[in-house]
Scaffold this motif. Structure first.
Motif, PDB file in Angstrom:
ATOM      1  N   THR A  48       0.834  -1.201   0.000  1.00 15.93           N
ATOM      2  CA  THR A  48       0.000   0.000   0.000  1.00 15.93           C
ATOM      3  C   THR A  48       0.867   1.249   0.000  1.00 15.93           C
ATOM      4  O   THR A  48       0.558   2.230  -0.697  1.00 15.93           O
ATOM      5  CB  THR A  48      -0.935  -0.002   1.212  1.00 15.93           C
ATOM      6  OG1 THR A  48      -1.712  -1.207   1.219  1.00 15.93           O
ATOM      7  CG2 THR A  48      -1.871   1.189   1.191  1.00 15.93           C
ATOM      8  N   MET A  49       1.953   1.227   0.745  1.00 17.79           N
ATOM      9  CA  MET A  49       2.876   2.365   0.731  1.00 17.79           C
ATOM     10  C   MET A  49       3.479   2.567  -0.659  1.00 17.79           C
ATOM     11  O   MET A  49       3.736   3.706  -1.076  1.00 17.79           O
ATOM     12  CB  MET A  49       3.967   2.180   1.779  1.00 17.79           C
ATOM     13  CG  MET A  49       3.502   2.354   3.218  1.00 17.79           C
ATOM     14  SD  MET A  49       2.831   4.006   3.558  1.00 17.79           S
ATOM     15  CE  MET A  49       4.287   5.031   3.305  1.00 17.79           C
ATOM     16  N   GLU A  50       3.707   1.479  -1.395  1.00 23.06           N
ATOM     17  CA  GLU A  50       4.193   1.611  -2.763  1.00 23.06           C
ATOM     18  C   GLU A  50       3.159   2.315  -3.635  1.00 23.06           C
ATOM     19  O   GLU A  50       3.507   3.114  -4.524  1.00 23.06           O
ATOM     20  CB  GLU A  50       4.538   0.234  -3.330  1.00 23.06           C
ATOM     21  CG  GLU A  50       5.751  -0.404  -2.669  1.00 23.06           C
ATOM     22  CD  GLU A  50       6.070  -1.782  -3.211  1.00 23.06           C
ATOM     23  OE1 GLU A  50       7.095  -2.352  -2.794  1.00 23.06           O
ATOM     24  OE2 GLU A  50       5.300  -2.302  -4.049  1.00 23.06           O
ATOM     25  N   ILE A  51       1.888   2.036  -3.396  1.00 25.80           N
ATOM     26  CA  ILE A  51       0.812   2.738  -4.111  1.00 25.80           C
ATOM     27  C   ILE A  51       0.833   4.226  -3.741  1.00 25.80           C
ATOM     28  O   ILE A  51       0.732   5.109  -4.606  1.00 25.80           O
ATOM     29  CB  ILE A  51      -0.555   2.113  -3.780  1.00 25.80           C
ATOM     30  CG1 ILE A  51      -0.656   0.705  -4.398  1.00 25.80           C
ATOM     31  CG2 ILE A  51      -1.706   3.000  -4.278  1.00 25.80           C
ATOM     32  CD1 ILE A  51      -1.849  -0.089  -3.904  1.00 25.80           C
ATOM     33  N   PHE A  52       0.976   4.512  -2.453  1.00 23.21           N
ATOM     34  CA  PHE A  52       1.018   5.910  -2.014  1.00 23.21           C
ATOM     35  C   PHE A  52       2.248   6.623  -2.572  1.00 23.21           C
ATOM     36  O   PHE A  52       2.215   7.834  -2.807  1.00 23.21           O
ATOM     37  CB  PHE A  52       0.995   5.982  -0.494  1.00 23.21           C
ATOM     38  CG  PHE A  52      -0.294   5.510   0.131  1.00 23.21           C
ATOM     39  CD1 PHE A  52      -1.453   5.379  -0.628  1.00 23.21           C
ATOM     40  CD2 PHE A  52      -0.354   5.189   1.470  1.00 23.21           C
ATOM     41  CE1 PHE A  52      -2.647   4.941  -0.057  1.00 23.21           C
ATOM     42  CE2 PHE A  52      -1.538   4.761   2.054  1.00 23.21           C
ATOM     43  CZ  PHE A  52      -2.684   4.632   1.287  1.00 23.21           C
TER      44      PHE A  52
END
Length: 558
Positions: free
Chosen positions: A51-55
């Motif tokens: 999810t942090m990679e998406i952010f």
């Protein structure tokens, strides 16, 4: 059309779907029954690495990472008889200021974006701000979805402001229900949940008390404290590391009446404090833990994502994160159609990819919950566990060893973040190779199509920052002429790179999607480039298509 996409629900899942589609240039309308000023929930307290990679792609990763707990507050998981009581064991994890230090369970994860322990309370305002900054996204708070009808050209949705009965219609291309476990969109689609309707019952209370932090005394404070004593089985989560705390208390197995867990006394039992300890109850929610997955994620132009599509017990913190993965998978596919380069058939990939995966992840979470239940939840906790004498210490040490072995994977879920893969996807050409297995805590890096691309850097820059918005062709052998592919109907970004030393990168060419999943690999372009392009854009294959035509080499998978 009023919008290409209508999103029902502006929690983290619906908001991320709208942001992702908005960043891709698609016009989106979001309806949300809550007021724009309503405080967000504190339910989810982990932001997964993926999810942090998406952010990171959204441009908000730094802002998200800096929110929540203070820089020096550890993200340890503690197992104890109460917050103030004797410890059983501890899983030591870094504070923000310790993140660059080696030796933690997740220090060697293959990503520039490690997971973040942060409450949904702090995440939602950041996402909302990002959403409102996009000129092609319209946000309608205090507006509820009523019903919809669809035809060959679009969807007519009926909505109304929550304070009036003045219904209005929105004409959109597709409608996505991100409206939670009681989803009205899902029910209208005729979609049913399948699985375990009730696993557990829990009272969750957000409290304010500066005194809780002091209960750790001279010990290293914990982000999460799991508690077992003869009076309560509970879990306490640090929300801001100062005076906000979320206290979960479990009902005994088979018990259905939430009032059997005294609202205030159970909190005192979890904290290990007496009647004079002060705290303020901000809000309480009683809820039922379930393991449910929708039997379908789609009905024509209508889709469901997040809790509207699946519910499971919050072990490994992957409920919200799985929903955000749903959202960005679907937003990419929808945006491809609305941008004109993909065939409508590409939308079949959403259910084909996400439904089996969410069922799989829900079973991993269920298994971990049952493992912990066998150790503590199903057992009568003896009073000796809280004793500070020799026998008490021996009992705690023995149980602590078992809890540590059972929960390292849950608290450092490398496999859940990097190991999952897509099988039988209609937009991943048949390759005849089996991806490596994974479990909650471990994975084997692989470039087998369907797997996550193992992380590496190109000229000192993370490959994540080099990927295009749709497909990326990574070329390790610059002598290969790839013009016939990259100049075709599918949008490609070409990245020339020095081959990493890891033997997993044995192929000269990799096609990677924006979600970092490998779509195809080979040592030269396939003989039928048009067939590969057609499959990548979700178009029907001709009768001449064969899996052999799309394979240029078959090797042992890594």
């Amino acid at each position: 059309m009023d919008a290409s996409i209508l999103v029902v629900g502006a929690g983290p899942v619906g908001t991320c779907l709208a942001i992702d589609a908005g960043l891709r240039g698609v016009d989106v309308t979001v309806v949300e029954s809550r007021s724009a000023e309503d405080p967000p929930d504190a339910k989810c307290n982990t932001i997964a690495s993926r999810t942090m990679e998406i952010f990171r792609r959204f441009g908000i990763a730094d802002q998200v990472r800096e929110a929540g707990l203070p820089d020096a507050y550890p993200t340890d998981t503690l197992y104890a008889t109460s917050v103030s009581g004797p410890e059983l064991t501890r899983i030591v994890m870094p504070s923000r200021s310790e993140r660059s230090h080696p030796g933690f369970y997740d220090s060697e994860w293959p990503t520039p974006e490690p997971m973040v322990r942060e409450s949904q309370m702090w995440l939602e305002p950041i996402l909302r701000q990002c959403l409102l900054s996009l000129p092609n996204v319209r946000f309608l708070p205090e507006t509820e979805f009523v019903s919809s009808t669809q035809d060959a050209d679009g969807v007519t949705a009926v909505c109304r402001p929550v304070k009036t009965d003045d219904e209005f219609e929105l004409r959109v291309g597709h409608l996505i229900g991100c409206d939670g476990g009681s989803s009205r969109v899902r029910k209208q689609m005729g979609v049913r949940f399948q699985g375990d309707g009730e696993i557990s019952r829990t009272r969750s209370t957000l409290i304010r008390s500066a005194g809780v932090r002091e209960l750790f005394g001279s010990r290293r404070p914990a982000w999460m404290t799991w508690i077992a004593n003869s009076r309560v089985k509970a879990n306490v989560v640090a929300i801001d590391g100062q005076d906000l705390w979320l206290v979960h208390r479990a009902l005994d197995p088979g018990e259905t009446d939430f009032e059997t867990v005294d609202l205030e006394q159970s909190i005192r039992d979890a904290l290990g404090v007496g009647p004079n300890f002060d705290f303020e109850i901000i809000r309480n929610e009683d809820w039922v833990g379930r393991r449910l997955v929708a039997d379908r994620f789609r009905d024509g132009r209508l889709f469901v994502a997040g809790d509207a599509a699946h519910l499971w017990v919050p072990f490994a913190g992957y409920g919200m994160n799985a929903g955000i993965a749903d959202a960005t998978n679907l937003s990419w596919l929808l945006s491809a159609v609305h941008s004109g380069w993909a065939d409508a058939g590409i939308l079949d990939a959403y259910e084909a990819e996400r439904q089996p995966l969410t069922d799989q992840v829900s079973r991993l979470a269920m298994a971990k919950m049952e493992e912990n239940a066998d150790l503590v939840a199903k057992q009568r906790v003896p009073r000796i566990l809280t004793s500070r004498g020799l026998i008490g210490r021996i009992v705690r040490r023995r149980l602590g060893r078992k809890l540590l072995a059972a929960n390292i994977a849950q608290m450092s879920p490398e496999g859940l973040n990097f190991g999952y893969y897509y099988e039988d996807s209609p937009i991943i050409p048949d390759h005849g190779q089996t991806p490596p297995t994974y479990d909650m805590g471990s994975h084997v890096p692989s470039t087998v199509p369907g797997c996550r691309l193992p992380h590496f850097s190109v000229d000192g820059i993370s490959i994540l920052d080099r990927l295009g918005p749709d497909y990326t062709l990574i070329r390790f052998n610059q002598s290969i002429d790839v013009a016939p592919l990259v100049q075709g109907p599918v949008p490609f970004v070409l990245v020339d790179a020095v081959r990493p030393t890891d033997p997993v990168f044995e192929h000269d060419l990799l096609i990677v999607r924006s979600d970092t999943h490998v779509a195809w690999r080979g040592n030269d372009l396939p003989g039928r480039i048009d067939e590969l392009s057609q499959q990548l854009r979700g178009a029907p294959a001709s009768s001449a298509t064969s899996s052999a035509a799309l394979q240029t080499i078959v090797t042992t998978p890594h």
